[in-house]
Design an enzyme around this catalytic site. Structure first.
Site, short mmCIF file in Angstrom:
data_model
loop_
_atom_site.label_atom_id
_atom_site.label_comp_id
_atom_site.label_asym_id
_atom_site.label_seq_id
_atom_site.Cartn_x
_atom_site.Cartn_y
_atom_site.Cartn_z
N TYR A 1 0.83 -1.21 0.00
CA TYR A 1 0.00 0.00 0.00
C TYR A 1 0.87 1.26 0.00
O TYR A 1 0.66 2.17 -0.82
CB TYR A 1 -0.91 -0.02 1.22
CG TYR A 1 -1.61 1.29 1.52
CD1 TYR A 1 -2.65 1.73 0.72
CD2 TYR A 1 -1.23 2.07 2.60
CE1 TYR A 1 -3.30 2.93 0.98
CE2 TYR A 1 -1.86 3.27 2.88
CZ TYR A 1 -2.90 3.70 2.07
OH TYR A 1 -3.52 4.88 2.33
N GLY B 1 -16.60 -2.96 28.06
CA GLY B 1 -15.88 -3.30 29.28
C GLY B 1 -14.95 -4.48 29.15
O GLY B 1 -14.60 -5.12 30.16
N ASN C 1 -11.37 15.86 11.94
CA ASN C 1 -11.60 17.32 11.86
C ASN C 1 -10.32 18.06 11.54
O ASN C 1 -10.31 19.02 10.75
CB ASN C 1 -12.19 17.84 13.17
CG ASN C 1 -13.50 17.19 13.52
OD1 ASN C 1 -13.54 16.02 13.90
ND2 ASN C 1 -14.59 17.94 13.40
#
Length: 315
Positions: A141, A190, A208
């Site tokens: 990749y 959990g 963001n």
């Protein structure tokens, strides 16, 4: 108004870029392979058969000022291609170069290419990666991404197309694919994790923050011809990251302090050495060039990014 074509618009990063573009003075076209994005006064869609070496982009590129190229063949967990490098090259190299050549011919001014920190390498030791390091791609990749970078730079010299390269590390946010989303779900349930004694250092980037840098690179004059690294500006160990993920969820992470070398040995025996490297190894990036050349700062902190991730994640 800057006209922008975003490829991979239905993907994790592409959707974040579209949302960030909606804040500003942009007329956006989303290149998609299937339905899933609704048109709006500032968003058009263009459907393609895929990112291939023979894809015709002429209609989508007509009148565009900028291409933000997010589409790619990404890491495949259960790889079944006879030759993974050939499969990655077909999309990430040949498909990208085909798009860029057509963009230059159509009069597009700037091409923002979302590459990968894997081009630098798979792990850091004494020093963080920088944009000026000699590339050492560590996987098929990453090799395909690096080859695309070189081809784009050559095309820029030939045609005058302004190429900007961004190499992000792990990108997280609501809907993040891969290990990050799995860790979130395990913490929510959990599940005890044997990751309480990891002393590595890793850079991450909130979606963001990455989207904000991408939009900055669309218009900033100093971005042309440059390669940038990006992160939240704070490096953490895997153990610290999990603890802060638990805090963002509102309950503590259940972490068992198993030594990192034990984990690596066990993962190697099970054929999961790459996963152990991502959890126990270090990968840090230096974003000083990005800060100084563009005057850019990550808009949100790591903790704010984790909070946004939890708020938007279907757990």
């Amino acid at each position: 108004m800057n006209k922008v074509l975003v490829t991979g618009a239905t993907g994790f990063v592409g959707r974040g870029v579209l949302e960030r573009l909606s804040w500003g003075e942009f007329l956006t076209t989303a290149a998609v392979r299937y339905e899933g994005i609704e048109a709006s006064p500032v968003l058009k869609t263009f459907r393609i058969k895929g990112l291939q070496s023979d894809t015709d982009w002429s209609c989508a590129l007509s009148g565009q000022d900028t291409v933000v190229h997010c589409a790619a063949r990404v890491h495949v967990m259960n790889e079944n291609a006879p030759d993974p490098l050939v499969a990655f090259r077909e999309v990430n190299f040949h498909g990208t170069l085909n798009l860029a050549r057509q963009a230059a011919a159509a009069g597009v001014h700037r091409f923002v290419f979302i590459s990968s920190i894997g081009v630098n390498g798979g792990e850091t030791f004494q020093h963080p990666f920088s944009a000026e390091d000699v590339p050492m791609p560590h996987s098929p990749y990453a090799v395909s991404k690096y080859e695309a970078e070189l081809a784009l730079q050559a095309l820029a010299a030939e045609t005058g197309l302004e190429v900007v390269i961004i190499r992000p590390p792990l990108v997280y946010g609501a809907g993040a694919p891969g290990n990050f989303g799995s860790l979130m779900r395990w913490l929510q349930r959990g599940v005890p994790l044997p990751l309480g004694a990891i002393r590595n250092r890793r850079s991450l980037v909130a979606l963001n923050n990455l989207a904000d840098l991408i939009v900055t690179c669309i218009t900033h004059p100093a971005a042309a011809g440059q390669t940038f690294l990006v992160s939240d500006g704070e490096d953490v160990s895997t153990t610290e990251l999990l603890r802060r993920m638990g805090q963002a969820m509102g309950h503590p992470a259940r972490l068992v302090p198993v030594p990192a070398n034990w984990l690596t040995l066990a993962a190697t025996v099970l054929g999961k050495r790459d996963m152990a490297q991502r959890l126990c190894g270090s990968l840090q990036v230096d974003i000083q060039k990005t800060r100084h050349l563009l005057g850019w700062q990550p808009p949100i902190t790591l903790d704010q990014g984790l909070k946004k991730t939890v708020e938007g994640l279907a757990l």
